[in-house]
Scaffold this active site. Structure first.
Site, PDB file in Angstrom:
ATOM      1  N   ARG A 110       0.843  -1.185   0.000  1.00 11.31           N
ATOM      2  CA  ARG A 110       0.000   0.000   0.000  1.00 11.31           C
ATOM      3  C   ARG A 110       0.877   1.233   0.000  1.00 11.31           C
ATOM      4  NH1 ARG A 110      -4.586   0.705   4.469  1.00 11.31           N
ATOM      5  NH2 ARG A 110      -2.772   1.298   5.684  1.00 11.31           N
ATOM      6  N   THR A 114      -1.131   7.535  -0.664  1.00 15.10           N
ATOM      7  CA  THR A 114      -2.423   7.423  -1.359  1.00 15.10           C
ATOM      8  C   THR A 114      -3.250   6.252  -0.824  1.00 15.10           C
ATOM      9  OG1 THR A 114      -1.531   5.900  -2.986  1.00 15.10           O
ATOM     10  CG2 THR A 114      -1.362   8.256  -3.502  1.00 15.10           C
ATOM     11  N   ASP A 210       0.435  -2.815  12.185  1.00 12.25           N
ATOM     12  CA  ASP A 210       0.901  -3.227  10.859  1.00 12.25           C
ATOM     13  C   ASP A 210       1.231  -4.726  10.888  1.00 12.25           C
ATOM     14  OD1 ASP A 210       2.707  -3.816   8.624  1.00 12.25           O
ATOM     15  OD2 ASP A 210       2.608  -1.667   8.261  1.00 12.25           O
ATOM     16  N   ASP A 213       4.800  -5.748   9.466  1.00 15.87           N
ATOM     17  CA  ASP A 213       5.899  -5.352  10.361  1.00 15.87           C
ATOM     18  C   ASP A 213       5.916  -6.198  11.622  1.00 15.87           C
ATOM     19  OD1 ASP A 213       6.894  -3.431   8.696  1.00 15.87           O
ATOM     20  OD2 ASP A 213       5.908  -1.748   9.697  1.00 15.87           O
TER      21      ASP A 213
HETATM   22  C1  PRP Z   1      -1.003  -4.539   4.493  1.00 18.17           C
HETATM   23  C2  PRP Z   1      -1.816  -5.807   4.599  1.00 18.17           C
HETATM   24  C3  PRP Z   1      -2.629  -5.767   3.342  1.00 18.17           C
HETATM   25  C4  PRP Z   1      -2.866  -4.290   3.151  1.00 18.17           C
HETATM   26  C5  PRP Z   1      -4.279  -4.009   3.600  1.00 18.17           C
HETATM   27  O1  PRP Z   1       0.068  -4.703   3.637  1.00 18.17           O
HETATM   28  O2  PRP Z   1      -1.044  -6.954   4.727  1.00 18.17           O
HETATM   29  O3  PRP Z   1      -1.951  -6.302   2.216  1.00 18.17           O
HETATM   30  O4  PRP Z   1      -1.949  -3.597   4.009  1.00 18.17           O
HETATM   31  O5  PRP Z   1      -4.611  -2.688   3.362  1.00 18.17           O
HETATM   32  P1  PRP Z   1      -5.720  -2.267   2.300  1.00 18.17           P
HETATM   33  O6  PRP Z   1      -6.906  -3.130   2.536  1.00 18.17           O
HETATM   34  O7  PRP Z   1      -5.976  -0.815   2.645  1.00 18.17           O
HETATM   35  O8  PRP Z   1      -5.132  -2.430   0.932  1.00 18.17           O
HETATM   36  P2  PRP Z   1       1.177  -3.573   3.428  1.00 18.17           P
HETATM   37  O9  PRP Z   1       0.808  -2.664   2.318  1.00 18.17           O
HETATM   38  O10 PRP Z   1       1.485  -2.913   4.746  1.00 18.17           O
HETATM   39  O11 PRP Z   1       2.416  -4.397   2.901  1.00 18.17           O
HETATM   40  P3  PRP Z   1       3.332  -5.467   3.654  1.00 18.17           P
HETATM   41  O12 PRP Z   1       2.481  -6.686   3.918  1.00 18.17           O
HETATM   42  O13 PRP Z   1       4.400  -5.732   2.652  1.00 18.17           O
HETATM   43  O14 PRP Z   1       3.856  -4.852   4.921  1.00 18.17           O
HETATM   44  N1  URA Z   2      -2.445  -2.913   6.936  1.00 20.35           N
HETATM   45  C1  URA Z   2      -2.096  -3.366   8.167  1.00 20.35           C
HETATM   46  O1  URA Z   2      -1.130  -4.140   8.304  1.00 20.35           O
HETATM   47  N2  URA Z   2      -2.812  -2.961   9.211  1.00 20.35           N
HETATM   48  C2  URA Z   2      -3.863  -2.128   9.101  1.00 20.35           C
HETATM   49  O2  URA Z   2      -4.493  -1.796  10.128  1.00 20.35           O
HETATM   50  C3  URA Z   2      -4.205  -1.662   7.819  1.00 20.35           C
HETATM   51  C4  URA Z   2      -3.481  -2.079   6.751  1.00 20.35           C
END
Ligand code: PRP
Ligand code: URA
Length: 219
Positions: A110, A114, A210, A213
């Site tokens: 994400r 944005t 997160d 993370d």
């Molecule tokens: C997180 C999560 C989803 C996304 C959800 O990933 O694991 O993929 O956010 O958010 P959304 O419904 O608003 O799209 P992130 O973008 O943090 O990536 P990562 O798993 O690589 O940390």
């Molecule tokens: N992605 C995450 O990992 N946590 C949230 O709360 C939203 C998006």
């Protein structure tokens, strides 16, 4: 063991789901404990999501006699599609439960300003008949739904119907459920909790922070 808050959503009401969710939500949970809990909880939700997989009859000879048994339909390919990165923690347990499944890694993150998904990896198995495959998209968090919608867009372009796609998450926000079900009617969502809302950074409230993370210790 699940209840429905929206026709497309099944929320597990198993006490072990609630128990393990409270560990994940706790900001003092260590990375080691977070990962182990995510796997335990993921298994419970994944079992719910596999409850209506198609089966076929077969005859098995026990040490005593022949008997009719059921097996997973050999004509229906199963695909596990983790959204990187956080979905990876769910893919190992899913493969453990469905050892004959193929795995389709979809890399999405994400954009922090944005909140829109950016695709960076797309490794699909080419030997699958996508028109009949049963597909499990795995991601612990359904927040705005942008990542989920983008992943399902990619899968549907391969010829899969939304009704053959199940989205498996740990926590979902109402905003994400609305976005995903509006863009992909027919999809089923399995989750451990539907939380209150998103905050101004598009994080789920109360959520667990997160997921990527906390799973990989990159906080
Ligand atoms: C997180 C999560 C989803 C996304 C959800 O990933 O694991 O993929 O956010 O958010 P959304 O419904 O608003 O799209 P992130 O973008 O943090 O990536 P990562 O798993 O690589 O940390
Ligand atoms: N992605 C995450 O990992 N946590 C949230 O709360 C939203 C998006």
């Amino acid at each position: 063991m699940s209840t429905s808050v929206h026709p497309a959503v099944k929320v597990s009401n198993h006490p072990l789901v609630q128990h393990n969710l409270s560990i994940l939500r706790d900001k003092n949970t260590s990375t080691e404990q977070f990962r182990a809990t995510m796997i335990r909880l993921g298994k419970l939700i994944f079992m719910d999501a596999t409850v209506d997989l198609p089966t076929a009859k077969t005859i098995v000879e026990t040490p005593i006699t022949k008997t009719e048994c059921k097996i997973l339909s050999p004509n229906v390919p199963i695909l596990i599609a983790p959204i990187l990165r956080a979905g990876l923690i769910l893919s190992e347990l899913a493969i453990d439960i469905l050892p004959s499944a193929s795995v389709y890694h979809i890399g999405l993150y994400r954009d922090e300003e944005t909140f829109k998904p950016v695709t960076y990896y797309n490794k699909l198995p080419s030997t699958i008949d996508y028109s009949v495959a049963q597909i499990f998209v795995l991601d612990p968090m359904l927040a705005t739904g942008g990542s989920a919608v983008a992943a399902v867009d990619i899968i549907k372009k391969l010829g899969t119907k939304a009704s053959n796609i199940r989205f498996v998450s740990i926590i979902a926000a109402p905003e994400g459920i609305q976005h995903l079900t509006e863009q992909h009617p027919g999809i089923q969502i399995y989750t451990g909790s539907v939380d209150e809302r998103l905050n101004d950074k598009a994080y789920i409230v109360p959520g667990l922070g997160d997921a990527g993370d906390r799973t990989f210790g990159t906080v």
